[in-house]
Write a protein that holds these residues in place. Structure first.
Motif, PDB file in Angstrom:
ATOM      1  N   UNK A   1     -33.197   8.973   5.028  1.00 46.41           N
ATOM      2  CA  UNK A   1     -33.347   9.536   3.549  1.00 46.41           C
ATOM      3  C   UNK A   1     -33.796   8.081   3.078  1.00 46.41           C
ATOM      4  N   UNK A   2     -34.228   7.095   3.475  1.00 45.23           N
ATOM      5  CA  UNK A   2     -34.437   5.826   2.739  1.00 45.23           C
ATOM      6  C   UNK A   2     -33.174   5.044   2.214  1.00 45.23           C
ATOM      7  N   UNK A   3     -32.054   5.458   2.572  1.00 42.60           N
ATOM      8  CA  UNK A   3     -30.721   4.801   2.334  1.00 42.60           C
ATOM      9  C   UNK A   3     -29.684   4.456   3.559  1.00 42.60           C
TER      10      UNK A   3
ATOM     11  N   UNK B   1     -41.695   4.760  -0.331  1.00 43.25           N
ATOM     12  CA  UNK B   1     -40.697   4.219  -0.599  1.00 43.25           C
ATOM     13  C   UNK B   1     -40.646   2.720  -0.608  1.00 43.25           C
ATOM     14  N   UNK B   2     -39.373   2.113  -0.858  1.00 42.44           N
ATOM     15  CA  UNK B   2     -39.140   0.595  -0.519  1.00 42.44           C
ATOM     16  C   UNK B   2     -37.827   0.540   0.074  1.00 42.44           C
ATOM     17  N   UNK B   3     -38.306   0.190   1.507  1.00 46.07           N
ATOM     18  CA  UNK B   3     -36.746  -0.174   2.153  1.00 46.07           C
ATOM     19  C   UNK B   3     -36.035  -1.432   1.711  1.00 46.07           C
ATOM     20  N   UNK B   4     -34.754  -1.281   2.191  1.00 46.53           N
ATOM     21  CA  UNK B   4     -33.898  -2.315   1.676  1.00 46.53           C
ATOM     22  C   UNK B   4     -34.424  -3.621   1.277  1.00 46.53           C
TER      23      UNK B   4
ATOM     24  N   UNK C   1     -34.871  13.256  -2.392  1.00 44.81           N
ATOM     25  CA  UNK C   1     -34.864  11.706  -2.989  1.00 44.81           C
ATOM     26  C   UNK C   1     -33.621  11.132  -2.547  1.00 44.81           C
ATOM     27  N   UNK C   2     -34.036   9.826  -2.304  1.00 47.54           N
ATOM     28  CA  UNK C   2     -32.793   8.698  -2.154  1.00 47.54           C
ATOM     29  C   UNK C   2     -32.971   7.667  -2.788  1.00 47.54           C
ATOM     30  N   UNK C   3     -31.794   7.154  -3.097  1.00 45.21           N
ATOM     31  CA  UNK C   3     -31.583   5.582  -3.704  1.00 45.21           C
ATOM     32  C   UNK C   3     -30.375   4.822  -3.261  1.00 45.21           C
TER      33      UNK C   3
ATOM     34  N   UNK D   1     -32.848   0.144  -2.121  1.00 48.91           N
ATOM     35  CA  UNK D   1     -33.947   1.074  -1.509  1.00 48.91           C
ATOM     36  C   UNK D   1     -34.027   2.409  -2.125  1.00 48.91           C
ATOM     37  N   UNK D   2     -35.164   2.844  -2.038  1.00 53.44           N
ATOM     38  CA  UNK D   2     -35.422   4.173  -2.475  1.00 53.44           C
ATOM     39  C   UNK D   2     -36.543   5.051  -1.710  1.00 53.44           C
ATOM     40  N   UNK D   3     -36.449   6.293  -1.899  1.00 50.78           N
ATOM     41  CA  UNK D   3     -37.535   6.989  -1.208  1.00 50.78           C
ATOM     42  C   UNK D   3     -37.796   8.476  -1.647  1.00 50.78           C
ATOM     43  N   UNK D   4     -38.957   8.966  -1.706  1.00 48.00           N
ATOM     44  CA  UNK D   4     -39.456  10.615  -2.040  1.00 48.00           C
ATOM     45  C   UNK D   4     -40.074  10.878  -0.718  1.00 48.00           C
TER      46      UNK D   4
END
Length: 593
Positions: A318-320, A505-508, A461-463, A483-486
């Protein structure tokens, strides 16, 4: 009389003859033939359709139910002209014969109708009989060959064929502390960059992952899970295992090679062993000798991979990944989930503790132990509210120094545990000393999906925010990262059962660094502002060939997986305009049984 008719007549005869045994005095009078009474009874012919038509029969009478059955099932009971049944009156043999004859006529009608129906549906009945016989044979075979009455075996085989390729600059120049900045791909340490990556990790490969799961239940509500796993995604040699850049690692990648001989794969390992059982109606407890923190949660706050495929490990989390870091080891945990109707939203609270595998089972207090300062453990807690359509969760994870997977996936700069969250550091005298370091990670995740499949996709969504603290952090250390992801997923694309997913998204990546000293600033060897930005793009199409076979082509793009280390590839030998990216393509085939 045939047996079938005898069985039908039995309740009628018992109901008719019951009054004969009312008492001895009345039975004695039965011998006195009352011709007028018999004539009156036989002449009425007034059949009744409900027991309520008798004015002298009550529910408290001992033969009430038997009489009711004769009336409702066979319709062969008559009453007297005045609407009475006279159940306490002695019955003559003539009266019994008259009633029995009427009931036999009705039974004959029923049996004739049954014969007609059996003849009409003779073929269908023969087919059903054949199917029943076949089912009995199959059940007998299964019972004879089953290995357990309490255990189910499930398997999953995954084939992955694909490759990665890098683009960007080829130059590489060290600066500052080599331990901190050495991220070259050339094994000789002379040259790094795109060419070096492609030389070491750019070949086309064919890999596999095999899982066998044994689920045992002793009460019908509990579960003892044992999982065996093997795979040939050899670490250090295979790009899809995270070698080269960790963000290229796939969710299915596993390396079952023997330590010290990493080129030898195909060894079978036990990678899950836990017991899950309910406590009351809303609580569930977990105890595991080899268990994962992400599997001991009440809800998974994402639908991006639900029913579809899992490609990159980072998007599957989930990008987190700083919170949901797949920490595996010795686990204890529990969760509470509100009892509601299926599909409705419910509150839940989850918490678990995992000592890193290799630490929690060690008796050396200086290096391991369970629930000690040296367990290298993770504590994960989650508050969730969700159902079939939408949901959200807030989660927190505390990690001890060197806590296994740590932040798991991110830029090479942000994830470097040799400085980030290491338990051991080298002091001024060149001696290794243990330090007090830890990480705190926070995540918000949410999902929504439409009622019916169509052009509108589900959205996940994840942040996440991560902080690191330690006794002795070197300069330019990332102390904070995000980090965040859609994730978007379309169901039933082109054909029912096929899914398509897209994630970005942007990984950590580092958002804050430890302040530099005046000397390092003047020397230009330390920077206070992170240059760690990067993006990940993933696309897959899951083609469901059968209920048990799926073929998934997928591509992904990593814009800057080395993060701030990319500056080392700059042509000017020290600026921040270096370029390095990785593109990957694969076909993932999954067999389930």
């Amino acid at each position: 009389m045939k047996l079938f008719q005898q069985l039908l007549v039995a309740p009628a005869a018992l109901g008719l003859l019951a009054p004969l045994a009312v008492d001895a005095n009345r039975s004695a009078n039965a011998a006195e033939l009352n011709i007028n009474g018999v004539s009156d009874y036989a002449a009425t012919g007034e059949q009744v359709t409900s027991i309520s038509q008798f004015s002298d029969v009550y529910p408290t009478d001992w033969a009430y139910q038997a009489l009711s059955n004769l009336i409702e099932r066979y319709g062969c009971v008559a009453g007297y002209p005045n609407g009475t049944y006279r159940g306490n009156r002695a019955m003559t043999r003539y009266e019994a014969a008259a009633l029995l004859n009427a009931c036999l006529d009705r039974i004959t009608e029923v049996t004739d109708e049954l014969k007609r129906l059996m003849k009409e549906f003779e073929k269908e009945l023969a087919i059903l009989k054949g199917r029943v016989d076949g089912l009995e044979a199959r059940v007998g075979e299964l019972e004879a060959t089953q290995f357990s009455t309490t255990t189910k075996l499930k398997g999953k085989t995954t084939f992955v064929m694909g490759a990665t390729t890098a683009g960007g600059n080829n130059g590489y120049k060290y600066y500052g502390t080599k331990l901190r900045d050495k991220t070259a791909f050339d094994k000789k340490g002379k040259k790094g960059g795109a060419d070096a990556y492609n030389r070491n990790y750019g070949a086309f490969t064919f890999n596999y992952d095999q899982r066998l799961v044994f689920d045992t239940s002793f009460t019908g509500k509990d579960k003892l899970r044992v999982r065996l796993r093997t795979g040939n995604f050899t670490k250090g040699l295979n790009a899809f295992s995270g070698s080269g850049v960790n963000l290229a690692a796939l969710d299915v990648a596993t390396d079952s090679g023997v330590a010290g001989s990493n080129r030898i794969a195909n060894n079978v390992k036990l990678d899950r062993l836990y017991y899950k059982f309910p406590i009351g109606k809303e609580f569930t407890a977990f105890v595991g000798a080899e268990a994962r923190n992400t599997e001991a949660l009440a809800i998974w706050p994402s639908v991006y991979n639900k029913g579809g495929a899992k490609i990159l490990d980072w998007t599957a989390l989930m990008g987190t990944s700083g919170v949901y870091n797949k920490e595996t080891g010795q686990l204890i945990g529990a969760y509470w989930k509100q009892k509601v109707k299926k599909g409705e939203n419910a509150w839940s609270v989850s918490a678990n503790y995992v000592a890193d595998s290799g630490n929690g089972n060690s008796s050396n207090a200086r290096e391991g132990g369970f629930m000690t300062d040296n367990s290298e453990a993770s504590f994960l807690a989650q508050l969730g509210y969700g159902g079939s359509r939408w949901g959200a969760a807030f989660a927190y994870r505390y990690g001890q120094c060197d806590s296994g997977n740590g932040l798991r996936r991110g830029t090479e700069f942000a994830k470097n545990n040799s400085w980030n969250n290491n338990c051991v550091f080298e002091n001024a005298n060149g001696v290794d000393k243990r330090q007090d370091s830890s990480s705190n990670s926070y995540a918000l995740n949410a999902y929504w999906q439409p009622e019916e499949a169509g052009w509108i996709p589900s959205v996940s969504l994840g942040w996440a925010l991560n902080t690191v603290s330690a006794d002795n952090l070197v300069e330019e250390t990332p102390t904070e990262s995000q980090s965040w992801m859609v994730g978007l997923k379309w169901d039933d694309v082109f054909l029912k059962g096929n899914d398509m997913g897209f994630a970005v998204g942007q990984p950590t990546f580092a958002t804050s660094l430890k302040n530099c000293t005046k000397a390092s600033k003047k020397a230009g060897t330390c920077n206070e502002t992170p240059f760690d930005g990067n993006y990940v793009f993933e696309w897959y199409y899951n083609f469901q060939v059968t209920d048990n076979i799926a073929i998934t082509p997928a591509v992904f793009y990593l814009s800057r997986p080395m993060g701030q280390y990319t500056s080392n590839l700059a042509k000017n030998g020290g600026g921040y305009d270096g370029q390095f990216n990785v593109f990957g393509g694969l076909v993932q085939t999954t067999f389930k049984f």
